[in-house]
Write a protein that holds these residues in place. Structure first.
Motif: not given
Length: 167
Positions: A73, A76, A78, A82-88, A140
């Protein structure tokens, strides 16, 4: 760099790991038999949930998946929490536990089929993309529900982590 053996595992981490592993295991125990053979029995569901839940828990406990996910993450771009971090980070989790869990659960479900060794790889590869998708979605969902649950049960808050996922 700190080694994996020096990572501090808290009660919150253990409860969160157990919650995530149980939910992923339960959903995989429904989805994989349906994908492979079109149905699932209650016995398959129960055995699959327990076995895959324990397997997922042990994989996350002993393989540094969380630091790998955080490193991915961060690479990338992130920011933590953050949501982006969790998704990655859950991409790495899904890949790591998905490969092991889906292979083991397919073997477990097929081991009684005569000559299963000849068809195992094809069946597993057919189910693998679906398993990865299910694990990604459930990771998630279980993170979103498991963090508040683990905080309530332990009275702890998640420890801050470095960009590489270490505490």
């Amino acid at each position: 760099r700190r080694s994996c053996a020096k990572l501090k595992v808290t009660k919150l981490d253990l409860i969160l790991n157990a919650w995530i592993s149980l939910l992923i295991g339960a959903v995989l125990s429904i989805c994989l038999p349906i994908i492979v053979k079109g149905s699932v029995s209650f016995g398959e569901f129960l055995m699959g949930t327990v076995v895959s839940g324990v397997l997922g828990f042990l994989i996350v406990l002993f393989i540094p998946i969380i630091p790998w996910g955080f490193a991915f993450a961060a690479a990338c771009g992130a920011k933590p929490r953050t949501l982006k971090h969790q998704l990655l980070t859950t991409i790495v989790l899904a890949l790591c536990i998905g490969i092991f869990m889906s292979a083991f659960m397919n073997w477990l479900g097929m081991r009684g089929v005569p000559g299963y060794q000849k068809i195992f790889l094809g069946v597993w590869l057919h189910a693998l993309p679906w398993a990865l998708l299910v694990i990604y979605i459930m990771a998630n969902i279980s993170l979103a529900t498991g963090v508040p649950l683990a905080m309530k049960l332990t009275g702890q808050k998640p420890m801050p982590r470095d960009d590489d996922g270490r505490k």
